[in-house]
Design a protein around this motif. Structure first.
Motif, PDB file in Angstrom:
ATOM      1  N   ARG A   1       0.724  -1.333  -0.003  1.00  0.00           N
ATOM      2  CA  ARG A   1       0.038  -0.096   0.073  1.00  0.00           C
ATOM      3  C   ARG A   1       1.014   1.381  -0.034  1.00  0.00           C
ATOM      4  O   ARG A   1       0.524   2.458  -0.742  1.00  0.00           O
ATOM      5  N   ALA A   2       1.970   1.376   0.904  1.00  0.00           N
ATOM      6  CA  ALA A   2       2.678   2.572   0.922  1.00  0.00           C
ATOM      7  C   ALA A   2       3.315   2.694  -0.536  1.00  0.00           C
ATOM      8  O   ALA A   2       3.562   3.867  -1.003  1.00  0.00           O
ATOM      9  N   ALA A   3       3.853   1.617  -1.307  1.00  0.00           N
ATOM     10  CA  ALA A   3       4.329   1.565  -2.560  1.00  0.00           C
ATOM     11  C   ALA A   3       3.489   2.123  -3.552  1.00  0.00           C
ATOM     12  O   ALA A   3       3.680   3.149  -4.296  1.00  0.00           O
ATOM     13  N   PHE A   4       2.215   1.708  -3.400  1.00  0.00           N
ATOM     14  CA  PHE A   4       1.518   2.309  -4.235  1.00  0.00           C
ATOM     15  C   PHE A   4       0.808   3.911  -4.164  1.00  0.00           C
ATOM     16  O   PHE A   4       0.789   4.716  -4.928  1.00  0.00           O
ATOM     17  N   ARG A   5       0.939   4.274  -2.756  1.00  0.00           N
ATOM     18  CA  ARG A   5       0.604   5.549  -2.329  1.00  0.00           C
ATOM     19  C   ARG A   5       1.884   6.494  -3.124  1.00  0.00           C
ATOM     20  O   ARG A   5       1.372   7.676  -3.637  1.00  0.00           O
ATOM     21  N   GLU A   6       3.075   5.979  -2.919  1.00  0.00           N
ATOM     22  CA  GLU A   6       4.189   6.771  -3.418  1.00  0.00           C
ATOM     23  C   GLU A   6       4.129   6.976  -4.887  1.00  0.00           C
ATOM     24  O   GLU A   6       4.133   7.919  -5.486  1.00  0.00           O
ATOM     25  N   ARG A   7       3.811   5.772  -5.560  1.00  0.00           N
ATOM     26  CA  ARG A   7       3.630   5.883  -6.915  1.00  0.00           C
ATOM     27  C   ARG A   7       2.601   6.648  -7.471  1.00  0.00           C
ATOM     28  O   ARG A   7       2.759   7.325  -8.543  1.00  0.00           O
ATOM     29  N   LEU A   8       1.591   6.513  -6.562  1.00  0.00           N
ATOM     30  CA  LEU A   8       0.314   7.199  -7.354  1.00  0.00           C
ATOM     31  C   LEU A   8       0.040   8.774  -6.613  1.00  0.00           C
ATOM     32  O   LEU A   8      -1.027   9.597  -6.620  1.00  0.00           O
ATOM     33  N   ALA A   9       1.085   9.111  -5.860  1.00  0.00           N
ATOM     34  CA  ALA A   9       0.983  10.353  -4.989  1.00  0.00           C
ATOM     35  C   ALA A   9       0.597  11.661  -5.907  1.00  0.00           C
ATOM     36  O   ALA A   9      -0.192  12.395  -5.384  1.00  0.00           O
ATOM     37  N   GLY A  10       1.064  11.769  -6.933  1.00  0.00           N
ATOM     38  CA  GLY A  10       0.727  13.011  -7.940  1.00  0.00           C
ATOM     39  C   GLY A  10      -0.563  12.889  -8.771  1.00  0.00           C
ATOM     40  O   GLY A  10      -0.815  13.706  -9.411  1.00  0.00           O
ATOM     41  N   TRP A  11      -1.377  11.748  -8.453  1.00  0.00           N
ATOM     42  CA  TRP A  11      -2.555  11.488  -9.409  1.00  0.00           C
ATOM     43  C   TRP A  11      -3.580  12.194  -8.426  1.00  0.00           C
ATOM     44  O   TRP A  11      -3.605  12.236  -7.139  1.00  0.00           O
ATOM     45  N   ASP A  12      -4.684  13.102  -9.344  1.00  0.00           N
ATOM     46  CA  ASP A  12      -5.693  13.418  -8.542  1.00  0.00           C
ATOM     47  C   ASP A  12      -6.686  12.530  -8.362  1.00  0.00           C
ATOM     48  O   ASP A  12      -6.882  11.170  -8.928  1.00  0.00           O
ATOM     49  N   ALA A  13      -7.777  12.751  -7.424  1.00  0.00           N
ATOM     50  CA  ALA A  13      -8.920  12.025  -6.974  1.00  0.00           C
ATOM     51  C   ALA A  13      -9.689  11.283  -8.347  1.00  0.00           C
ATOM     52  O   ALA A  13      -9.966  10.209  -8.327  1.00  0.00           O
ATOM     53  N   ALA A  14      -9.719  11.978  -9.165  1.00  0.00           N
ATOM     54  CA  ALA A  14     -10.646  11.805 -10.326  1.00  0.00           C
ATOM     55  C   ALA A  14      -9.856  10.486 -10.989  1.00  0.00           C
ATOM     56  O   ALA A  14     -10.495   9.569 -11.656  1.00  0.00           O
ATOM     57  N   ASP A  15      -8.461  10.825 -11.357  1.00  0.00           N
ATOM     58  CA  ASP A  15      -7.780   9.912 -12.110  1.00  0.00           C
ATOM     59  C   ASP A  15      -7.656   8.857 -11.217  1.00  0.00           C
ATOM     60  O   ASP A  15      -7.688   7.377 -11.798  1.00  0.00           O
TER      61      ASP A  15
END
Length: 144
Positions: A115-129
Motif C-alpha cells: 500500500r505504501a508503494a502504491f501511495r508513493e507511486r500514485l501520489a501525484g494523481w488527482d482523485a478523479a484519475d
C-alpha cells in the motif's frame, strides 16, 4: 486500415506492453517486500485471509493455476509456518488451509508495504484519475 482501427491496434499494443511491465514490476517488488514471499504466495495468503480458509483445489480454481503449482506453494507456506491445515467441519476427509498467526503477521506487513508503494507511486494523481484507474482495473479484471 482505417484510422480508428490503427488507433485501436496501437492502444491494445500499448496496454499489452504496459501490463507486462506492471506484472514484472509486481513480481520483482514482492521479493523486495518479503524475500521468502513470492507474489503467488502473497496472493494465496490474501485469498485465505479473505475466504477464512479453503481447500488447495479451491485456490487452484480461483486463480486458474495448475494444482501442482498450488501444491508446491502450499507446501512452502506450510514449511514456513504461514499456513496450516484443519479438517473440513462438513467433510473430515478434506483438509482446509488457513492462515497461522505468523501468516497473518507477514501478510499484514507485506500488505502495508505494498500500500505504501502504491501511495508513493500514485501520489501525484488527482482523485478523479485514481477513481477512473480503479474503475478500469476492476472492469478489466472482472472480464477475465
Amino acid at each position: 486500415m482505417q484510422a480508428a482501427a490503427v488507433e485501436t491496434a496501437e492502444a491494445l499494443e500499448t496496454i499489452q506492453r504496459e501490463m507486462t511491465a506492471f506484472a514484472r514490476r509486481a513480481r520483482a517488488s514482492a521479493g523486495r517486500m518479503h524475500p521468502e514471499l513470492s507474489l503467488v504466495s502473497y496472493t494465496l495468503l490474501g485469498h485465505l485471509e479473505e475466504s477464512g480458509g479453503c481447500r488447495a483445489t479451491d485456490l487452484a480454481a480461483h486463480y486458474a493455476l495448475d494444482k501442482s503449482t498450488v501444491s508446491r506453494q502450499v507446501a512452502a507456506l506450510e514449511r514456513a509456518g504461514l499456513i496450516g491445515r484443519r479438517p473440513d467441519p462438513e467433510d473430515h476427509r478434506v483438509q482446509v488451509l488457513h492462515l497461522t498467526d505468523a501468516g497473518r503477521r507477514i501478510l499484514a506487513q507485506v500488505t502495508e508495504s505494498r500500500r505504501a508503494a502504491f501511495r508513493e507511486r500514485l501520489a501525484g494523481w488527482d482523485a478523479a484519475d485514481l477513481e477512473r484507474f480503479a474503475e478500469y482495473l476492476t472492469r478489466y479484471n472482472a472480464a477475465g
